[in-house]
Design a protein around this motif. Structure first.
Motif, PDB file in Angstrom:
ATOM      1  N   ARG A  84      -2.079  -5.216 -10.298  1.00 53.90           N
ATOM      2  CA  ARG A  84      -1.904  -4.640 -11.295  1.00 53.90           C
ATOM      3  C   ARG A  84      -1.787  -3.005 -10.911  1.00 53.90           C
ATOM      4  NH1 ARG A  84      -6.173  -3.010 -15.768  1.00 53.90           N
ATOM      5  NH2 ARG A  84      -5.466  -0.860 -14.921  1.00 53.90           N
ATOM      6  N   ASP A  85      -2.741  -2.697 -10.181  1.00 52.15           N
ATOM      7  CA  ASP A  85      -2.848  -1.036  -9.855  1.00 52.15           C
ATOM      8  C   ASP A  85      -1.208  -0.685  -9.296  1.00 52.15           C
ATOM      9  OD1 ASP A  85      -5.246  -1.026 -10.634  1.00 52.15           O
ATOM     10  OD2 ASP A  85      -5.911  -1.174  -8.573  1.00 52.15           O
ATOM     11  N   THR A  86      -0.545  -1.405  -8.438  1.00 52.79           N
ATOM     12  CA  THR A  86       0.734  -1.156  -7.858  1.00 52.79           C
ATOM     13  C   THR A  86       1.661  -0.840  -8.900  1.00 52.79           C
ATOM     14  OG1 THR A  86       0.301  -2.437  -5.704  1.00 52.79           O
ATOM     15  CG2 THR A  86       2.454  -1.890  -6.311  1.00 52.79           C
ATOM     16  N   VAL A  87       1.610  -2.075 -10.152  1.00 53.89           N
ATOM     17  CA  VAL A  87       2.566  -1.929 -11.093  1.00 53.89           C
ATOM     18  C   VAL A  87       2.329  -0.616 -11.955  1.00 53.89           C
ATOM     19  CG1 VAL A  87       3.520  -2.729 -13.219  1.00 53.89           C
ATOM     20  CG2 VAL A  87       2.752  -4.456 -11.127  1.00 53.89           C
ATOM     21  N   VAL A  88       1.166  -0.473 -12.096  1.00 52.26           N
ATOM     22  CA  VAL A  88       0.738   0.952 -13.002  1.00 52.26           C
ATOM     23  C   VAL A  88       1.403   2.284 -12.194  1.00 52.26           C
ATOM     24  CG1 VAL A  88      -0.941   2.303 -13.589  1.00 52.26           C
ATOM     25  CG2 VAL A  88      -1.148  -0.116 -14.320  1.00 52.26           C
ATOM     26  N   ALA A  89       1.028   2.191 -10.869  1.00 55.65           N
ATOM     27  CA  ALA A  89       1.690   3.408  -9.938  1.00 55.65           C
ATOM     28  C   ALA A  89       3.003   3.423 -10.133  1.00 55.65           C
ATOM     29  CB  ALA A  89       0.983   3.215  -8.680  1.00 55.65           C
ATOM     30  N   LEU A  90       3.827   2.436  -9.921  1.00 54.42           N
ATOM     31  CA  LEU A  90       5.216   2.589 -10.115  1.00 54.42           C
ATOM     32  C   LEU A  90       5.966   2.675 -11.315  1.00 54.42           C
ATOM     33  CD1 LEU A  90       6.027  -0.638  -7.618  1.00 54.42           C
ATOM     34  CD2 LEU A  90       6.125   1.817  -7.183  1.00 54.42           C
ATOM     35  N   LEU A  91       5.106   2.411 -12.620  1.00 49.98           N
ATOM     36  CA  LEU A  91       5.772   2.513 -14.011  1.00 49.98           C
ATOM     37  C   LEU A  91       5.000   3.337 -14.536  1.00 49.98           C
ATOM     38  CD1 LEU A  91       6.589  -1.300 -14.578  1.00 49.98           C
ATOM     39  CD2 LEU A  91       7.776   0.151 -13.557  1.00 49.98           C
ATOM     40  N   ALA A  92       4.115   3.907 -14.382  1.00 50.24           N
ATOM     41  CA  ALA A  92       3.335   5.091 -15.318  1.00 50.24           C
ATOM     42  C   ALA A  92       4.063   6.255 -15.288  1.00 50.24           C
ATOM     43  CB  ALA A  92       1.797   5.067 -14.782  1.00 50.24           C
ATOM     44  N   SER A  93       5.088   6.284 -13.919  1.00 57.24           N
ATOM     45  CA  SER A  93       5.550   7.576 -13.716  1.00 57.24           C
ATOM     46  C   SER A  93       6.913   7.803 -14.733  1.00 57.24           C
ATOM     47  CB  SER A  93       6.052   7.887 -12.578  1.00 57.24           C
ATOM     48  OG  SER A  93       6.941   6.850 -12.133  1.00 57.24           O
ATOM     49  N   ASP A  94       7.297   8.714 -14.959  1.00 57.60           N
ATOM     50  CA  ASP A  94       8.434   9.166 -15.807  1.00 57.60           C
ATOM     51  C   ASP A  94       9.791   9.016 -14.936  1.00 57.60           C
ATOM     52  OD1 ASP A  94       8.324  11.366 -14.395  1.00 57.60           O
ATOM     53  OD2 ASP A  94       8.419  12.544 -16.043  1.00 57.60           O
ATOM     54  N   VAL A  95       9.957   8.343 -13.881  1.00 54.88           N
ATOM     55  CA  VAL A  95      11.091   8.491 -13.142  1.00 54.88           C
ATOM     56  C   VAL A  95      11.753   6.965 -12.875  1.00 54.88           C
ATOM     57  CG1 VAL A  95      10.538  10.257 -11.764  1.00 54.88           C
ATOM     58  CG2 VAL A  95       9.960   8.056 -11.052  1.00 54.88           C
ATOM     59  N   ALA A  96      10.925   5.804 -13.106  1.00 53.93           N
ATOM     60  CA  ALA A  96      11.665   4.559 -13.182  1.00 53.93           C
ATOM     61  C   ALA A  96      12.569   4.111 -14.358  1.00 53.93           C
ATOM     62  CB  ALA A  96      10.676   3.514 -12.798  1.00 53.93           C
ATOM     63  N   LEU A  97      13.810   3.633 -13.867  1.00 51.51           N
ATOM     64  CA  LEU A  97      14.836   3.347 -14.913  1.00 51.51           C
ATOM     65  C   LEU A  97      14.514   2.226 -15.734  1.00 51.51           C
ATOM     66  CD1 LEU A  97      17.731   4.909 -12.824  1.00 51.51           C
ATOM     67  CD2 LEU A  97      16.244   6.146 -14.685  1.00 51.51           C
ATOM     68  N   ASP A 137       0.879  -1.236  -0.074  1.00 52.84           N
ATOM     69  CA  ASP A 137      -0.090   0.045   0.098  1.00 52.84           C
ATOM     70  C   ASP A 137       0.928   1.203   0.245  1.00 52.84           C
ATOM     71  OD1 ASP A 137       1.002  -0.570   2.543  1.00 52.84           O
ATOM     72  OD2 ASP A 137      -0.511   0.321   3.569  1.00 52.84           O
ATOM     73  N   GLN A 138       1.981   1.227   0.516  1.00 56.61           N
ATOM     74  CA  GLN A 138       3.055   2.319   0.676  1.00 56.61           C
ATOM     75  C   GLN A 138       3.816   2.398  -0.922  1.00 56.61           C
ATOM     76  OE1 GLN A 138       2.117   4.251   2.954  1.00 56.61           O
ATOM     77  NE2 GLN A 138       3.359   3.990   4.473  1.00 56.61           N
ATOM     78  N   LEU A 139       3.988   1.285  -1.458  1.00 55.23           N
ATOM     79  CA  LEU A 139       4.554   1.386  -2.799  1.00 55.23           C
ATOM     80  C   LEU A 139       4.142   2.351  -3.770  1.00 55.23           C
ATOM     81  CD1 LEU A 139       5.505  -2.341  -3.297  1.00 55.23           C
ATOM     82  CD2 LEU A 139       7.087  -0.525  -2.760  1.00 55.23           C
ATOM     83  N   ARG A 140       2.436   2.372  -3.753  1.00 55.33           N
ATOM     84  CA  ARG A 140       1.740   3.060  -4.621  1.00 55.33           C
ATOM     85  C   ARG A 140       1.843   4.650  -4.338  1.00 55.33           C
ATOM     86  NH1 ARG A 140      -3.942  -0.684  -3.996  1.00 55.33           N
ATOM     87  NH2 ARG A 140      -2.739  -2.297  -4.597  1.00 55.33           N
ATOM     88  N   LEU A 141       2.210   4.931  -3.158  1.00 55.31           N
ATOM     89  CA  LEU A 141       2.780   6.351  -3.003  1.00 55.31           C
ATOM     90  C   LEU A 141       4.182   6.943  -3.526  1.00 55.31           C
ATOM     91  CD1 LEU A 141       1.131   6.491   0.486  1.00 55.31           C
ATOM     92  CD2 LEU A 141      -0.041   6.726  -1.715  1.00 55.31           C
ATOM     93  N   ILE A 142       4.929   6.193  -3.777  1.00 49.81           N
ATOM     94  CA  ILE A 142       6.627   6.559  -3.978  1.00 49.81           C
ATOM     95  C   ILE A 142       6.870   6.711  -5.113  1.00 49.81           C
ATOM     96  CG2 ILE A 142       6.885   5.411  -1.473  1.00 49.81           C
ATOM     97  CD1 ILE A 142       8.537   3.180  -3.130  1.00 49.81           C
ATOM     98  N   THR A 143       6.086   6.838  -6.138  1.00 49.87           N
ATOM     99  CA  THR A 143       6.343   6.976  -7.710  1.00 49.87           C
ATOM    100  C   THR A 143       7.273   7.897  -7.931  1.00 49.87           C
ATOM    101  OG1 THR A 143       4.765   8.563  -7.920  1.00 49.87           O
ATOM    102  CG2 THR A 143       4.244   6.328  -8.429  1.00 49.87           C
ATOM    103  N   SER A 144       7.594   9.020  -7.138  1.00 53.99           N
ATOM    104  CA  SER A 144       8.559   9.947  -7.497  1.00 53.99           C
ATOM    105  C   SER A 144       9.999   9.592  -6.804  1.00 53.99           C
ATOM    106  CB  SER A 144       8.335  11.268  -6.713  1.00 53.99           C
ATOM    107  OG  SER A 144       8.155  11.120  -5.384  1.00 53.99           O
ATOM    108  N   LEU A 145      10.089   8.411  -6.054  1.00 52.37           N
ATOM    109  CA  LEU A 145      11.507   7.814  -5.564  1.00 52.37           C
ATOM    110  C   LEU A 145      11.698   6.610  -6.212  1.00 52.37           C
ATOM    111  CD1 LEU A 145      10.460   8.360  -1.610  1.00 52.37           C
ATOM    112  CD2 LEU A 145      11.376  10.081  -3.000  1.00 52.37           C
ATOM    113  N   VAL A 146      11.059   5.965  -6.870  1.00 55.03           N
ATOM    114  CA  VAL A 146      11.380   4.788  -7.523  1.00 55.03           C
ATOM    115  C   VAL A 146      12.726   4.650  -7.983  1.00 55.03           C
ATOM    116  CG1 VAL A 146      10.643   2.968  -9.351  1.00 55.03           C
ATOM    117  CG2 VAL A 146       8.885   4.233  -7.946  1.00 55.03           C
ATOM    118  N   TYR A 147      13.350   5.684  -8.679  1.00 59.03           N
ATOM    119  CA  TYR A 147      14.450   5.753  -9.229  1.00 59.03           C
ATOM    120  C   TYR A 147      15.701   5.764  -8.344  1.00 59.03           C
ATOM    121  CZ  TYR A 147      15.381  10.711  -7.904  1.00 59.03           C
ATOM    122  OH  TYR A 147      15.977  11.674  -7.343  1.00 59.03           O
ATOM    123  N   LEU A 148      15.518   6.012  -7.063  1.00 60.82           N
ATOM    124  CA  LEU A 148      16.549   5.923  -5.995  1.00 60.82           C
ATOM    125  C   LEU A 148      16.638   4.426  -5.586  1.00 60.82           C
ATOM    126  CD1 LEU A 148      15.558   8.938  -3.738  1.00 60.82           C
ATOM    127  CD2 LEU A 148      17.458   8.718  -5.536  1.00 60.82           C
TER     128      LEU A 148
END
Length: 704
Positions: A404-417, A379-390
């Motif tokens: 699936r919603d967690t994956v979308v939240a983590l990868l729909a942002s433009d920060v994951a490498l 439930d916290q993973l869906r909130l850290i999209t801006s931190l994923v790249y770290l």
């Protein structure tokens, strides 16, 4: 006709449908423009069909496809283009380039004032009459120049036409010329911007990004005090807000000169816009970093971050996080000292809504690791999209990703490498085993590029069909090769070459030479945007006749893309005679320097010839190995199967699948030929429009 008519009643019409089925799809899109489409009588694309284009809605027109549109009479094609302009339908580059060629062949280019600005970007500029030059450039300059990212020479040619319109050696960015140039200013060099009339700020607001040199020129212009804002010391909140995203490029040196109350007021408004989703985290972070750098002296202490720093600003509370000036009051050192673990656990979302500088993001990540030593809960993973790249792959390996919603939240942002995308998907696959078409559609083609070859292999062909056309043009060649093979599994059963090309187009970057040669024989007229995504090494094995047949009516677009690396490398393999056959000179490395009357470097003088009212008939060639022929496919894929084995999700464009789900279009109202063509799919229960385990469409009982 009722939906229960037997297939045997339609036998005499199947042959005609084989040649007109693709046109019928486009007609069906026009018929089924929403709930109001129920009860429409079938009209096909005959002379009475012009009104269909005048009523089609935006979502259906986004599925525009050149092959069936090429069969429209001139007046209906004109109605279609004007409808696209009226509804501001956001077509992609591959659609616009071929549509521009269709319009040109029908003599519609002179009606450019009624056409979408984005379409004008792709027109043959040599056909622009001198008397229309300024009006043409003014409208084209309202378009999105990024659509020409694969056509560098067309982009240069537009600049040259603009120069010709201004009757000067180089564009003079005067107040009177700036409205004419519009977004074309985004391609101007820094010196031109520095010397421009201050109203150039209005043009620069349309630029998706500025180069480093352009940013320096912008700050030089703002520092001069010649703009409507005046000198920095007299800037107002309203004036800064009028700058829009340009304000995110203002240097720390200029922010230091702005009155404190004005600066803080603007800071608060920018953070509020970011927290509300009206400003991207990337842009907001760029602004915050620059602003805070200039305001070091305004904050009581900004020492270097250290673990022993005490909290001097007071403990951070939930109310503190609601303050848009939070980052002004708490630097990263104070964030570390004043942020309590319990508060972070319960207020992670409001904290991360602030555009935290990178150093502050690292503080938050470290504190989360202390709170959750075994890995963040889902439930916290869906909130850290801006931190994923770290996060490292090892750290991601501690996460549990089941939704699936967690994956979308983590990868729909433009920060994951890239490696993080693979790691996130791997954790999901460990729990779910496969990637669905809905998930592929949600995360987009770019993320598909970053899946490992092993992960791509887990995608079921049916899921790729449901995902529709995904943009994988930016994938590395190794991924394109794997994706092509996977797409071949999904779409090789297409009935006709045109249908096969329609679905395979995004994945042809991994196609072998044999596949491209078969497509070249099939009159599919590949668009130039798709051509530039092909494997450069494979292209080297194609001669001029292959490429000319492959591009068909679009072969002239080579001139617009000759500086693109893929096109340039192929042109280098040709001799001067072969280049001459293409209407190009012998120096393919340079931008647009054509021979003869096809030069796009300036408008045509005088009036153009009379417009053609008919399309050029395609040259018929052998099409063995492609759909619609008895011969087997090439060794690059499986044999072609009849349409009866093709699921409806593939037979219809992805833009029409929603009609099956919502039931807003009664297919029984369409001509019986449509039911004959699609009727072999069988029937099922429900109305979801999905496929069953055997590859048959669900939910068509009582509809076909």
């Amino acid at each position: 006709m009722t939906s229960t008519r037997r297939r045997t009643d339609m036998g005499p019409r199947v042959g005609a449908l084989q040649s007109s089925g693709l046109t019928l799809l486009l007609s069906l899109a026009a018929h089924c423009s929403g709930p109001q489409a129920k009860g429409l009588s079938p009209g096909g694309l005959d002379a009475s069909g012009a009104n269909l284009w005048a009523s089609a809605n935006c979502s259906l027109l986004q599925g525009f496809w050149c092959q069936p549109a090429g069969q429209l009479p001139r007046d209906q094609l004109s109605a279609l283009i004007q409808r696209l302009a009226l509804l501001q339908v956001p077509l992609q580059a591959w659609q616009l380039s071929c549509l521009a060629n269709l319009a040109s062949r029908c003599g519609l280019q002179d009606d450019f004032t009624l056409h979408p600005p984005n379409l004008l970007l792709f027109y043959n500029l040599s056909q622009v009459r001198e008397v229309d030059c300024r009006a043409f450039i003014r409208r084209a300059a309202q378009g999105d120049m990024e659509l020409l990212s694969h056509l560098p020479d067309q982009r240069v040619a537009l600049q040259r036409v603009a120069v010709g319109c201004l009757a000067g050696a180089r564009p003079q960015l005067s107040a009177s010329n700036l409205p004419l140039l519009g977004a074309l200013v985004c391609d101007m060099d820094a010196s031109s911007i520095s010397a421009a009339d201050p109203h150039v700020l209005e043009n620069l607001q349309h630029c998706p990004r500025l180069t480093t040199a352009q940013r320096i020129a912008l700050n030089s212009l703002l520092a001069s005090g010649k703009t409507s804002l005046g000198p920095p010391g007299s800037w107002t909140l309203e004036g800064l807000q009028a700058l829009g995203s340009l304000a995110t490029y203002i240097s720390p040196h200029l922010w230091a000169q702005v009155q404190e109350a004005v600066g803080l007021g603007f800071f608060s408004s920018m953070v509020a816009a970011c927290r509300a989703g009206r400003l991207s985290q990337h842009e907001a972070r760029r602004f915050v970093t620059s602003f805070l750098e200039s305001k070091t002296k305004l904050v009581s202490s900004r020492p270097r971050l250290s673990t022993g720093q005490s909290c001097v600003r007071g403990n951070i509370t939930a109310a503190t996080l609601r303050d848009n000036l939070f980052l002004v009051h708490y630097d990263c050192a104070q964030l570390q000292s004043c942020l309590d673990g319990h508060l972070l656990r319960t207020n992670l979302e409001p904290l991360l809504q602030h555009p935290l500088p990178t150093e502050c993001q690292r503080v938050v990540k470290a504190k989360l690791a202390q709170i959750y030593p075994q890995g963040l809960p889902e439930d916290q993973l869906r909130l850290i999209t801006s931190l994923v790249y770290l996060y490292s792959c090892t750290e991601i390996g501690q996460w549990s990703i089941t939704s699936r919603d967690t994956v979308v939240a983590l990868l729909a942002s433009d920060v994951a490498l890239e490696n993080q995308t693979e790691a996130v998907l791997q954790k999901f696959l460990e729990h779910n085993g496969t990637v669905s078409g809905a998930l592929l559609l949600a995360v987009g083609g770019t993320r598909l590029c970053w899946m490992s070859p092993q992960q791509i292999q887990t995608i079921h062909p049916q899921e790729l069909r449901l995902a529709g056309a995904l943009d994988v043009s930016s994938c590395p060649q190794s991924r394109k090769d794997v994706l092509y093979a996977k797409a071949r599994e999904a779409f090789s059963s297409s009935r006709t070459p045109a249908a096969y090309y329609h679905f395979m187009r995004p994945y042809l970057g991994g196609a072998p030479a044999e596949e491209l040669q078969h497509l070249a024989q099939a009159n599919i007229s590949m668009d130039i945007d798709t051509f530039t995504s092909l494997n450069p090494r494979v292209l080297q094995s194609l001669d001029v006749s292959n490429v000319t047949a492959l591009l068909g009516h679009n072969v002239g677009d080579l001139q617009k893309a000759r500086s693109h690396p893929t096109v340039r490398s192929w042109l280098y393999s040709l001799n001067s005679s072969a280049l001459g056959q293409l209407g190009l000179d012998a120096s393919p490395a340079g931008p647009a320097s054509p021979t003869g009357p096809s030069s796009p470097t300036g408008p045509a003088h005088g009036t153009s010839g009379p417009p053609s009212t008919t399309h050029q008939a395609p040259h018929l060639v052998h099409t063995s190995g492609l759909p619609g022929n008895a011969a087997q496919a090439s060794t690059s894929g499986s044999p072609w199967a009849p349409l009866g084995h093709l699921p409806l999700a593939v037979a219809l464009p992805s833009s029409l699948l929603w009609l099956l789900h919502w039931g807003t279009c009664t297919l029984a109202s369409v001509d019986s030929a449509a039911s004959g063509w699609l009727g072999s799919q069988g029937s099922g229960a429900g109305k979801t429009g999905l496929l069953d385990s055997a590859g048959r469409p669900l939910g068509l009982r009582g509809r076909l």
